[in-house]
Write a protein that holds these residues in place. Structure first.
Motif, PDB file in Angstrom:
ATOM      1  N   LEU A 257      -8.221   3.015   0.840  1.00 62.80           N
ATOM      2  CA  LEU A 257      -7.234   3.357  -0.187  1.00 62.80           C
ATOM      3  C   LEU A 257      -5.890   2.689   0.101  1.00 62.80           C
ATOM      4  CD1 LEU A 257      -6.716   5.595  -2.602  1.00 62.80           C
ATOM      5  CD2 LEU A 257      -5.446   6.706  -0.774  1.00 62.80           C
TER       6      LEU A 257
ATOM      7  N   LEU B 257      -6.065  -1.111  -0.362  1.00 66.03           N
ATOM      8  CA  LEU B 257      -6.111  -1.512  -1.766  1.00 66.03           C
ATOM      9  C   LEU B 257      -4.755  -1.345  -2.451  1.00 66.03           C
ATOM     10  CD1 LEU B 257      -9.624  -0.068  -2.438  1.00 66.03           C
ATOM     11  CD2 LEU B 257      -8.989  -2.488  -2.715  1.00 66.03           C
ATOM     12  N   LEU B 258      -4.039  -0.293  -2.122  1.00 63.62           N
ATOM     13  CA  LEU B 258      -2.700  -0.116  -2.683  1.00 63.62           C
ATOM     14  C   LEU B 258      -1.775  -1.231  -2.204  1.00 63.62           C
ATOM     15  CD1 LEU B 258      -0.652   1.425  -4.360  1.00 63.62           C
ATOM     16  CD2 LEU B 258      -0.305   2.968  -2.421  1.00 63.62           C
TER      17      LEU B 258
ATOM     18  N   ASP C 249      -7.465  -2.545  -8.574  1.00 66.91           N
ATOM     19  CA  ASP C 249      -7.089  -1.225  -9.090  1.00 66.91           C
ATOM     20  C   ASP C 249      -8.325  -0.355  -9.325  1.00 66.91           C
ATOM     21  OD1 ASP C 249      -4.766   0.442 -10.017  1.00 66.91           O
ATOM     22  OD2 ASP C 249      -5.988   0.484 -11.836  1.00 66.91           O
TER      23      ASP C 249
ATOM     24  N   TYR D 270      -9.360   0.825  -6.048  1.00 71.38           N
ATOM     25  CA  TYR D 270      -8.360   1.803  -5.588  1.00 71.38           C
ATOM     26  C   TYR D 270      -8.715   3.184  -6.139  1.00 71.38           C
ATOM     27  CZ  TYR D 270      -3.710   3.999  -5.126  1.00 71.38           C
ATOM     28  OH  TYR D 270      -2.671   4.848  -4.839  1.00 71.38           O
TER      29      TYR D 270
ATOM     30  N   SER E 203      -0.048   6.738  -9.999  1.00 66.52           N
ATOM     31  CA  SER E 203      -0.924   5.564 -10.141  1.00 66.52           C
ATOM     32  C   SER E 203      -1.404   5.349 -11.571  1.00 66.52           C
ATOM     33  CB  SER E 203      -2.124   5.673  -9.199  1.00 66.52           C
ATOM     34  OG  SER E 203      -3.084   6.581  -9.701  1.00 66.52           O
TER      35      SER E 203
END
Length: 154
Positions: free
Chosen positions: A21, A24-25, A48, A51, A96
């Motif tokens: 996580l 990926l962010l 995304d 994510y 998000s």
């Protein structure tokens, strides 16, 4: 399988999902540019998507820890720090939504070659939302460390 081994494996799975996580962010923040080629747009949308999937896996592995881990649900349910940690995670999830909606909306705005050019306001807004997520996400391991060390907030 002993409860200690099961607990260790559950924590390991949870940590792997969290690392995914976070990676990926960070990838979203790195890939987002004011001008994106067709491949850049596709890459950001794919990052995304993963994510979101990794956030779901963090939730699943976290629930497995709560209900099948050594400490049990009563421990977590009565921990104020745990609920702060959950509120922080929910905050990241809600924040998000803005970038995700923007990334998905780009398909309708692409130029003939599939690229996209963001104006300064949109680019700045998306960067801000990504960095706010990162800032809030950084507080979650603090809560985990507090819990692991038996710190409670009354």
């Amino acid at each position: 399988m002993s409860i200690m081994l099961r607990d260790a494996l559950l924590h390991f799975a949870h940590f792997l999902c969290i690392f995914g996580l976070v990676s990926l962010l960070a990838g979203e923040a790195f890939v987002l540019k004011r001008s994106l080629s067709r491949d850049g747009v596709t890459q950001l949308q794919l990052i995304d998507r993963w994510y979101g999937i990794s956030a779901g896996l963090v939730i699943v592995t976290g629930l497995m820890l709560v209900f099948f881990g050594a400490k049990g649900s009563a421990y977590y349910g009565h921990s104020t720090v745990f609920w702060i940690k959950m509120a922080l995670f929910a905050t990241v999830a809600l924040i998000s939504i803005v970038p995700t909606r923007a990334f998905l909306g780009w398909n309708e705005r692409r130029t003939a070659d599939g690229s996209i050019l963001l104006d300064d306001a949109e680019y700045g807004r998306l960067r801000t939302f990504l960095w706010i997520q990162i800032g809030v996400l950084v507080l979650i391991p603090l809560c985990a460390v507090l819990m692991a060390n038996g710190v409670s907030i009354a």
